[in-house]
Design an enzyme around this catalytic site. Structure first.
Site, short mmCIF file in Angstrom:
data_model
loop_
_atom_site.label_atom_id
_atom_site.label_comp_id
_atom_site.label_asym_id
_atom_site.label_seq_id
_atom_site.Cartn_x
_atom_site.Cartn_y
_atom_site.Cartn_z
N CYS A 58 0.85 -1.19 0.00
CA CYS A 58 0.00 0.00 0.00
C CYS A 58 0.89 1.24 0.00
O CYS A 58 1.79 1.37 0.80
CB CYS A 58 -0.90 0.00 1.24
SG CYS A 58 -1.89 -1.48 1.41
N PHE A 72 -9.75 -15.46 -0.57
CA PHE A 72 -11.19 -15.23 -0.74
C PHE A 72 -12.02 -15.97 0.31
O PHE A 72 -13.06 -16.56 0.00
CB PHE A 72 -11.62 -15.64 -2.16
CG PHE A 72 -10.97 -14.83 -3.24
CD1 PHE A 72 -11.36 -13.53 -3.48
CD2 PHE A 72 -9.94 -15.37 -4.00
CE1 PHE A 72 -10.75 -12.77 -4.48
CE2 PHE A 72 -9.31 -14.62 -4.99
CZ PHE A 72 -9.73 -13.31 -5.23
N ALA A 73 -11.53 -15.93 1.56
CA ALA A 73 -12.26 -16.58 2.66
C ALA A 73 -13.36 -15.64 3.13
O ALA A 73 -13.13 -14.72 3.92
CB ALA A 73 -11.30 -16.90 3.80
N ARG A 74 -14.56 -15.89 2.62
CA ARG A 74 -15.70 -15.02 2.91
C ARG A 74 -16.94 -15.88 3.09
O ARG A 74 -17.29 -16.66 2.19
CB ARG A 74 -15.93 -14.03 1.77
CG ARG A 74 -14.71 -13.19 1.41
CD ARG A 74 -14.94 -12.43 0.13
NE ARG A 74 -13.73 -11.72 -0.31
CZ ARG A 74 -13.62 -11.08 -1.46
NH1 ARG A 74 -14.65 -11.06 -2.31
NH2 ARG A 74 -12.50 -10.46 -1.78
N GLY A 75 -17.59 -15.74 4.24
CA GLY A 75 -18.79 -16.52 4.49
C GLY A 75 -18.49 -18.00 4.47
O GLY A 75 -17.64 -18.50 5.20
N GLN A 76 -19.17 -18.72 3.60
CA GLN A 76 -18.98 -20.17 3.48
C GLN A 76 -18.01 -20.54 2.37
O GLN A 76 -17.85 -21.72 2.06
CB GLN A 76 -20.34 -20.84 3.23
CG GLN A 76 -21.31 -20.77 4.40
CD GLN A 76 -20.76 -21.48 5.63
OE1 GLN A 76 -20.32 -22.63 5.56
NE2 GLN A 76 -20.79 -20.80 6.77
N LYS A 77 -17.34 -19.54 1.78
CA LYS A 77 -16.48 -19.81 0.63
C LYS A 77 -15.02 -19.54 0.94
O LYS A 77 -14.69 -18.70 1.79
CB LYS A 77 -16.91 -18.94 -0.56
CG LYS A 77 -18.34 -19.19 -1.04
CD LYS A 77 -18.69 -18.26 -2.18
CE LYS A 77 -20.11 -18.47 -2.68
NZ LYS A 77 -20.46 -17.57 -3.80
#
Length: 260
Positions: free
Chosen positions: A105, A243-248
Site C-alpha cells: 500500500c 477469498f475466505a468469505r462466508g462459506q467460501k
C-alpha cells in the site's frame, strides 16, 4: 493517540445533500532510528508503535531475537521511534540504502533482498486444521475490526491458534498490520510456528515472506494471493487460502493439511 480524525463533510444521498461530521483514519509518519541513526519512515496508523517498530525490524533482519534489544523509546508527538540494539546484524548493515519499491500500500519500502527470502526454511510440521474452524475464525476476525467499520480505511491482521484469535491489529497498511502482529508476538513471547495468520489484504510475496520467516504454516485472507506468493507457499510448505468469505474460500497450496 487516537487513530481517527473528525472532519466535516457533505454527504450526498440521491438528490439530498447534507452537511455532517464524519471520521477518517489518521495517516501518521513514524520515523525509526537504530542506535540514533535514521533508518526509515513508515506511513502507518498511530497505534501499537512499539510493536510496529520491533516487528518491522524483526521482519527486515535488523534483529533476530528479543535479546538483541537494549532499550526502546517512542516520542508519539513527534512520530519518532528509537531502538538501541546490542549488535546490528551485518547483513542488514549492507542493505542500508538499498530500498526496494514493492506492491505494498502506498508503494511501501522494504529492505530485504528477495533472493534471501528463498532461504526461508520449509515448514517441517504442517498444521492440521478444520475448514469449518477457519470459517469460524474469519467470522470472529470480521467482527473485531472496529476501525474498519468506523472508517473503511484500514487493514486487519490476526494471529490465531486453531481455537482462538490470540493477537489482533489494524493499520492503513497491510504490511504494517502484519509487522505489528509479529512485533507483539516477539515482545510477549508468543510462538508463531503452530499458528494461523488471518489478513484482510492481498497476499503478495512480501506478506508471504514475512510469514515464512516466522514459520507460520497457514495464511488466510479475505482477498486474493499473487502468483509469486502461491509459488513460494508451494515451495515452503505453507497452506495458502484466499477469498475466505462466508462459506467460501479458495485453497491454493498444501491441501492435505486441511480437514474437510
Amino acid at each position: 493517540m487516537e487513530s481517527i480524525k473528525r472532519v466535516n463533510i457533505v454527504r450526498i444521498k440521491g438528490d439530498e445533500a447534507k452537511e455532517e461530521e464524519d471520521v477518517v483514519i489518521k495517516e501518521y509518519p513514524f520515523t525509526i532510528f537504530i542506535n540514533d541513526e535514521e533508518v526509515i519512515t513508515l506511513l502507518c496508523s498511530p497505534g501499537s508503535l512499539k510493536e510496529l517498530m520491533v516487528g518491522f525490524l524483526y521482519s527486515e533482519g535488523f534483529l533476530t531475537s528479543l535479546q538483541d534489544i537494549d532499550r526502546i523509546s517512542i516520542d508519539e508527538d513527534k512520530g519518532l521511534g528509537y531502538i538501541y540494539l546490542k549488535n546490528i546484524n551485518q547483513f542488514s548493515e549492507k542493505l542500508r540504502g538499498k530500498r526496494t519499491i514493492t506492491s505494498g500500500c502506498g508503494k511501501g519500502t522494504l529492505f530485504y533482498n528477495v533472493l534471501d527470502s528463498f532461504k526461508s526454511k520449509k515448514i517441517e510440521k504442517p498444521l492440521a486444521v478444520e475448514v469449518e474452524r477457519i470459517k469460524e475464525l474469519i467470522r470472529e476476525f470480521n467482527k473485531k475490526s472496529e476501525l474498519f467499520l468506523n472508517t473503511g480505511g484500514v487493514h486487519s491482521c490476526a494471529l490465531c491458534s486453531k481455537d482462538d484469535i490470540i493477537l489482533f491489529e489494524e493499520d492503513i497498511g497491510r504490511h504494517n498490520a502484519l509487522d505489528k502482529i509479529f512485533g507483539k508476538a516477539l515482545l510477549e513471547g508468543v510462538e508463531t510456528k503452530d499458528k494461523i495468520i488471518l489478513t484482510s489484504g492481498r497476499i503478495s510475496s512480501e506478506i508471504l515472506i514475512k510469514s515464512a520467516k516466522r514459520q507460520v504454516p497457514v495464511i488466510v485472507s479475505r482477498s486474493a494471493p499473487t502468483s509469486l506468493s502461491v509459488d513460494l507457499a508451494e515451495e515452503l510448505g505453507i497452506t495458502l487460502i484466499g477469498f475466505a468469505r462466508g462459506q467460501k474460500m479458495n485453497i491454493y497450496t498444501n491441501f492435505p493439511s486441511l480437514i474437510f
